[in-house]
Design a protein around this motif. Structure first.
Motif, PDB file in Angstrom:
ATOM      1  N   ARG A   1      -7.169 -36.595  -3.911  1.00  0.00           N
ATOM      2  CA  ARG A   1      -7.715 -36.613  -2.554  1.00  0.00           C
ATOM      3  C   ARG A   1      -9.173 -37.049  -2.585  1.00  0.00           C
ATOM      4  O   ARG A   1      -9.916 -36.679  -3.496  1.00  0.00           O
TER       5      ARG A   1
ATOM      6  N   LYS B   1     -12.187 -46.360  10.232  1.00  0.00           N
ATOM      7  CA  LYS B   1     -12.045 -45.214   9.343  1.00  0.00           C
ATOM      8  C   LYS B   1     -12.184 -43.940  10.165  1.00  0.00           C
ATOM      9  O   LYS B   1     -12.558 -43.989  11.331  1.00  0.00           O
ATOM     10  N   THR B   2     -11.909 -42.799   9.522  1.00  0.00           N
ATOM     11  CA  THR B   2     -12.194 -41.536  10.191  1.00  0.00           C
ATOM     12  C   THR B   2     -13.078 -40.666   9.312  1.00  0.00           C
ATOM     13  O   THR B   2     -12.984 -40.696   8.086  1.00  0.00           O
TER      14      THR B   2
ATOM     15  N   ARG C   1     -10.357 -49.617   3.460  1.00  0.00           N
ATOM     16  CA  ARG C   1      -9.241 -49.259   4.346  1.00  0.00           C
ATOM     17  C   ARG C   1      -9.345 -47.826   4.851  1.00  0.00           C
ATOM     18  O   ARG C   1      -8.693 -47.433   5.800  1.00  0.00           O
ATOM     19  N   GLY C   2     -10.148 -47.004   4.167  1.00  0.00           N
ATOM     20  CA  GLY C   2     -10.293 -45.627   4.628  1.00  0.00           C
ATOM     21  C   GLY C   2      -9.126 -44.730   4.305  1.00  0.00           C
ATOM     22  O   GLY C   2      -8.788 -43.828   5.065  1.00  0.00           O
TER      23      GLY C   2
ATOM     24  N   GLY D   1      -4.300 -48.881  12.260  1.00  0.00           N
ATOM     25  CA  GLY D   1      -5.346 -48.048  12.859  1.00  0.00           C
ATOM     26  C   GLY D   1      -6.007 -47.127  11.843  1.00  0.00           C
ATOM     27  O   GLY D   1      -5.559 -47.006  10.699  1.00  0.00           O
TER      28      GLY D   1
ATOM     29  N   ILE E   1      -6.918 -44.275   9.550  1.00  0.00           N
ATOM     30  CA  ILE E   1      -6.086 -43.246   8.923  1.00  0.00           C
ATOM     31  C   ILE E   1      -6.723 -41.878   9.114  1.00  0.00           C
ATOM     32  O   ILE E   1      -7.913 -41.704   8.850  1.00  0.00           O
ATOM     33  N   ILE E   2      -5.934 -40.907   9.556  1.00  0.00           N
ATOM     34  CA  ILE E   2      -6.451 -39.546   9.732  1.00  0.00           C
ATOM     35  C   ILE E   2      -6.095 -38.677   8.540  1.00  0.00           C
ATOM     36  O   ILE E   2      -6.920 -37.953   8.012  1.00  0.00           O
ATOM     37  N   GLU E   3      -4.857 -38.750   8.116  1.00  0.00           N
ATOM     38  CA  GLU E   3      -4.435 -37.881   7.012  1.00  0.00           C
ATOM     39  C   GLU E   3      -3.284 -38.542   6.264  1.00  0.00           C
ATOM     40  O   GLU E   3      -2.487 -39.283   6.845  1.00  0.00           O
TER      41      GLU E   3
ATOM     42  N   LYS F   1      -7.050 -41.681   2.460  1.00  0.00           N
ATOM     43  CA  LYS F   1      -7.452 -40.304   2.193  1.00  0.00           C
ATOM     44  C   LYS F   1      -7.090 -39.851   0.783  1.00  0.00           C
ATOM     45  O   LYS F   1      -7.427 -38.737   0.376  1.00  0.00           O
TER      46      LYS F   1
END
Lengths: 289, 289, 289, 289
Positions: free
Chosen positions: C244, B284-285, C216-217, B235, B237-239, C219
């Motif tokens: 980051r 993505k986010t 892939r997004g 899914g 990725i947020i962080e 962080k």
């Protein structure tokens, strides 16, 4: 034909915070220039009631020039009491780098310049030592040796200022330049001189910060890039970074690890400045990165 | 009297990128609601030609409700082909936390909830073990033990879904919940289930990522929080965060250091989600933090 | 007179873990050479039952040479079933750097070499492009252009191996060298070829890792330096670092930020290797830094 | 039967640096106790000519006790002029935690204690506020409310010292305890009181460091754990960490982000202290982690 190529510009604004600013600016750019807003970032300082904005836009309107903009923007700027700057992408800024003995930051900046990371003309390298001459020569950047002997600071700085004026320098980068600039020098280039200090400011101001960090037994060392103001090490901080050290790291290791930090924080500051991504106020910076 | 208190709301938008969007939205909010824009952030996906915006505004206009907004915003939303959501600051979201054996993330979330870091109602703790009951009780959060025996997944999930519906849950947090949710469960809560995976995704998907990291000899270990989709560990990725390890760190040390990362990346994801600071698209986010 | 100057050497050992090893080695060095132990580090792999040690010592004993050491150490080494190497500080290792199009790692290594960070003779720069010739020339390092046309890999590698043999190269650094070395090439220099891969391995192996990371997004993006083995991107990891990124970072920004990581992880690996600070086993590395 | 179980102990040593120390200690442990050295780490302070060592060993020799060790080790310790401590793994240390208003560090320590991260008896929680009573009760740790009214510091500290003595406390953890301990209190527990300061020391000593960091416009904020000495914020630093902030972070955000750092640096310091991994000298620490 060239007239039909879109121009790209950055508009930097700060003003008292009031409702309607974003809409007013966006409307203005669309109405006057049929502008395409490529990027818009804003920031509020809630405490001080200030508003900051960076708008990057392109336009095919050939009328758009700095002078013309000044005229048509005047009424809006007045209404919102804006400080503003409009910077066109071309021509790029003229940059001078000042160095002394240590050349790692200079070498790093030159390589970044070479591979296109720094959008500028690197016009000039100035040093109080001869060490950088070969490196400057290899990169085809004019080199000026201006010795800094005791008691001749005023004469030295006059010579430097003449050079900067002659080359129409927009930004001075102090890449481990070990001389303190006088307030009168600094006042000629407000928010246009970037220094790298080899500590995590405000810890370890002044000379020999790695020695001081070693003596205090800190577990991380840092480096700081900042705009130069009249008070040494007290200007607005642009960027900082740190790295972990251990008891195995002796002073030379701190110095070596610190060089990596100095390269990074100085080059980031220069790149952001050249991209008109820094707004400075109240001895702080807002970074639109 | 309450009618005169300013309401605070967040408007989240994504739509095809076109000139004039920012101005159009800012104009709309000022015109319709005399809104004070507290914060506005936007993002362009240049490649996909998409525009994303988060506007936080306050208004004293008592007419402003979700239904009324839908009506007056319809024409503008249609013109720009927007997907949008309007979320009022009150009431806060209802949150359920799912856990299994390991309770460090739950304990961390509960402490953050206690001291006001998480703007939500922590309505429910669900576990396939009894271990969290006392902790839930201490914090006054209802606890539901739902065993997860082989072969009864459908029944288990039905029981869970009933609970979530009954408590009008807006967000499900998988705080080291060791069961895989079925696609049909996930489809009920799109972008509303947050999981923490104990590796730097996409490295080390699946079970026992610390063991895999140890075997591969990586020099940093990581953790990832993400929205749950049908495909495990795939899914948006947020962080993510990482920490350095050395040869002195054995597997139990990796697990211990990893717990610190898990607490951090999960709690950040939950806080950002609750602040309506996450827009998700194309797996993505975009984080407006 | 030279005979009275202390020699400095590093002894690297791995063997099955057994009580008494540390004492045995320390006793040996003091008894045979009246050695002054400048630094001693050891590591146990508990799971595999292995013991690793790095001892840096100085001695004024003029008899101490590699041959003589081999003779007197034989019985102890046999008793503990040690693999060991003794490396004297002088002469320093001969290093060859292989590059292709991207020269930022090479430029960085050359500057570090210049300022004394890398204890070696930089003997040779090899490239399948002409781009690095000027840079090599400026630093006075012999440059060899060996084109890599399809179908001539065997011939190319033979030419390269001849050069390496001729210059008695001890370490080959692949500084963004875009050709895959054949197993037979690699087998000539076991644990003596260091590569930098522009991802956080094992995520994003293979070509275009920044593109994959962007898609892939993630962080954070990373870079990895590792010893080259027969299997691409699978060798023992020496160092990794990450930075980051945000949604504001497009692919070119990832590539730019990634370059900073590549410079750091590659130069650290080279410096540790040259300081004989790396022991490799079971596809992992132990770093005595 | 118990006599045949191996005992585990840590030997901590500092002494003037001299050749032969490592061998002498290793020989001693093997000869006297047929010890199995589980872990040995040493460190030299080259400048001060000091040597530090931590040896973790196990032995099946039932004679090995602190008193017996003192006798047989005396001659060697004298010869090398060692300061040394021998600590057996059992019984674990007794720990008291002091808190005031902010309980996030306490909650974090209690959860780590619960899941076995901290090898100690958490014997006592002391506070000048009632806020922690419930939390202490939930974890079954005795809680003592000792108000800190102006003018009664001596009486307060006497009451505290009595409690500590009564519970045979080995370590006092100041987990955001907002009272300054008097020199006479500190002198009773040298290198046995750990404090967390919410800044990257030596920057921002004293009260309200986050306010000071915000005012100075730093780009990273930090936290520091350190042993408490007579001079506030000047004791030996044990651990530091930092996190990035941006202009979007207002003071409450700094405080929130800072809490994450405080939890980490304090818990690491406590864990290292309990593992006898810290040697302190010359106002610095050596960490054997």
């Amino acid at each position: 034909m060239l007239g039909y190529m879109p121009k790209t510009a950055v508009l930097l604004i700060d003003c008292p915070d009031r409702r309607g600013i974003v809409a007013a600016i966006a409307n203005f750019l669309v109405r006057e220039y049929d502008a395409n807003i490529l990027n818009a970032d804003q920031h509020q300082d809630v405490e001080l009631g200030l508003f900051f904005m960076r708008v990057e836009f392109s336009t095919e309107n050939t009328a758009c020039s700095e002078d013309q903009f000044r005229q048509v923007f005047a009424s809006l700027a007045g209404e919102f009491r804006m400080n503003w700057r409009l910077i066109f992408a071309t021509p790029p800024a003229n940059v001078a780098v000042f160095v002394s003995h240590y050349l790692h930051c200079l070498a790093d900046l030159l390589d970044r310049y070479q591979i296109g990371e720094l959008n500028c003309n690197l016009s000039l390298i100035v040093s109080n030592h001869e060490g950088a001459r070969a490196l400057a020569g290899f990169h085809g950047v004019p080199f000026h040796y201006i010795p800094a002997t005791a008691g001749n600071k005023a004469a030295t700085e006059k010579q430097q200022l003449n050079l900067l004026a002659e080359h129409q320098i927009d930004l001075v980068v102090l890449a481990r330049y070990m001389q303190v600039l006088s307030p009168s020098f600094v006042s000629v280039y407000p928010q246009q001189i970037i220094n790298v200090h080899h500590s995590f400011l405000p810890a370890f101001t002044g000379a020999k910060p790695y020695h001081a960090a070693f003596a205090r037994g800190v577990k991380l060392i840092g480096a700081t890039s900042h705009y130069v103001t009249e008070v040494l090490d007290e200007g607005p901080i642009i960027e900082q970074d740190v790295t972990r050290i251990s008891q195995n790291d002796q002073l030379p290791d701190l110095i070596q690890k610190g060089r990596d930090l100095e390269r990074l924080v100085l080059s980031r500051a220069v790149r952001w400045h050249l991209g008109h991504r820094i707004l400075s106020y109240a001895n702080k910076t807002v970074i639109f990165a």
